[in-house]
Design a protein around this motif. Sequence first.
Motif, short mmCIF file in Angstrom:
data_model
loop_
_atom_site.label_atom_id
_atom_site.label_comp_id
_atom_site.label_asym_id
_atom_site.label_seq_id
_atom_site.Cartn_x
_atom_site.Cartn_y
_atom_site.Cartn_z
N TYR A 201 27.00 13.15 18.79
CA TYR A 201 28.29 12.66 18.31
C TYR A 201 29.44 13.23 19.12
CZ TYR A 201 32.25 11.78 15.23
OH TYR A 201 33.46 11.37 14.71
N SER A 202 30.34 12.34 19.58
CA SER A 202 31.57 12.78 20.21
C SER A 202 32.79 12.22 19.49
CB SER A 202 31.61 12.39 21.69
OG SER A 202 31.55 10.98 21.85
N ASP A 203 32.71 10.98 19.03
CA ASP A 203 33.82 10.37 18.31
C ASP A 203 33.29 9.15 17.55
OD1 ASP A 203 34.22 7.82 19.99
OD2 ASP A 203 34.47 9.38 21.51
N PRO A 204 34.08 8.62 16.61
CA PRO A 204 33.59 7.51 15.79
C PRO A 204 33.15 6.29 16.58
CG PRO A 204 35.50 8.52 14.75
CD PRO A 204 35.36 9.16 16.10
N ALA A 205 33.92 5.90 17.58
CA ALA A 205 33.56 4.70 18.35
C ALA A 205 32.23 4.90 19.08
CB ALA A 205 34.66 4.36 19.33
N GLN A 206 32.03 6.09 19.62
CA GLN A 206 30.77 6.38 20.31
C GLN A 206 29.59 6.30 19.35
OE1 GLN A 206 29.37 9.80 19.58
NE2 GLN A 206 27.44 8.94 20.37
N LEU A 207 29.75 6.87 18.14
CA LEU A 207 28.64 6.86 17.17
C LEU A 207 28.30 5.43 16.76
CD1 LEU A 207 26.66 8.35 15.36
CD2 LEU A 207 28.48 8.54 13.64
N ILE B 112 32.08 9.07 -0.47
CA ILE B 112 32.72 9.29 0.84
C ILE B 112 31.68 9.58 1.92
CG2 ILE B 112 34.23 10.86 2.12
CD1 ILE B 112 35.88 11.09 -0.47
N LEU B 113 30.77 10.48 1.60
CA LEU B 113 29.68 10.81 2.54
C LEU B 113 28.98 9.54 3.02
CD1 LEU B 113 26.91 13.49 1.83
CD2 LEU B 113 26.32 11.21 2.63
N ALA B 114 28.55 8.73 2.07
CA ALA B 114 27.75 7.56 2.41
C ALA B 114 28.57 6.44 3.03
CB ALA B 114 27.04 7.05 1.16
N ALA C 173 29.77 3.03 7.61
CA ALA C 173 30.76 2.40 8.48
C ALA C 173 30.49 2.68 9.95
CB ALA C 173 32.17 2.87 8.10
N HIS C 174 29.64 3.66 10.22
CA HIS C 174 29.27 3.99 11.60
C HIS C 174 27.82 3.62 11.92
CE1 HIS C 174 32.84 6.51 10.95
NE2 HIS C 174 33.03 6.40 12.25
N GLY C 175 27.17 2.88 11.03
CA GLY C 175 25.84 2.38 11.30
C GLY C 175 24.69 3.29 10.94
#
Length: 358
Positions: A38-44, A107-109, A114-116
């Motif tokens: 993980y580096s950032d949301p878009a990458q994930l 929130i966790l889930a 939202a990130h797959g």
Amino acid sequence: MTLGPLMLDVAGTELTDDDRRRLSHPLVGGVILFSRNYSDPAQLAALTGEIHALKTPPLLIGADQEGGRVQRFREGFTHLPSMRTFGERWNTHPQQAKHLARETGFILASELRAHGVDFSFAPVLDLDYGASSVIGDRAFHADPNAVFQLGQSMMLGMKDAGMAACGKHFPGHGFVVADSHVDVPIDSRTLADITATDLVPFRLMMEAGLAAIMPAHVIYPQVDDKPAGFSRVWLRKLLRQQLDFDGAVFSDDLCMEAAAVAGGMVERVTAALEAGCDMALVCNRPDLADDVLANLQVDWPASSRARLTRMHGQPHPSTMTQLRETTRYADALHHIAGLGQDSTDLNLVDPTDYCARS
């Protein structure tokens, strides 16, 4: 094509050719992600999208996103409190503690979905005896009923966001001092003692609809001479027959020191699957994963495939932008704001990240 019985990891923030080769193998059914992925949301989101596109049905994607010191994705995600935070609130305001646990589970889930990411290996259902450093504040409470009530609330919040829960570490890791990452923990209590205490939250969570469990790399010699994750007594006789559990069973990481009692990696995977695990985890040793892919011979039942299919994430807002526009998410953030911020866990090194799992 069907999913296979192995869950592997990947090298970094993007798939390599070796990653693609391994994940495309018929024996592979899932991927576990770590902080290094993980580096950032878009990458994930891009990484999970590529992983899901490799196979039909898509590979399962899991992570350890418990809260506190075990939270793989931090920057760009909500800081989640340790589970002990809810246990402390339970002591004075149990209904409020349950509400906050459910909001935190949502929130966790919802952020993972939202990130797959399909599911998290959470919640921890071990009892806090004050003995285990590797469990510690990851546990809700010492009281089995409190652990169940808070664990169920967390599970319901995760379900609200389209995610199945995986309780760990069956039948209970909290009583032993030794860390199964580097040692072989021994819990010498009788089955009657364990049933009256540590097994209670697992049993009640199963009755409440828990979708999956992860057994402990702990030996309970009064019950069996094998760690629970390699034990037909624990997984087939007690879990499946007596407790009537029909959810998925994920092994803990078979690269951990406590798993070495079963032999080499092929022997460990074979022993876990034959004992009753539906999916075996091989983490942070791609050389050993290659050995398993080349040599594993296992009769993997259709029932295991069916159980694992239920672990796919359900439809949910597909981006963080869409998620932030929902009232449910905004309300949950408001409710847990500041919860656990007085803890020092943000400055702790995750004790399970060095060899992958907990």
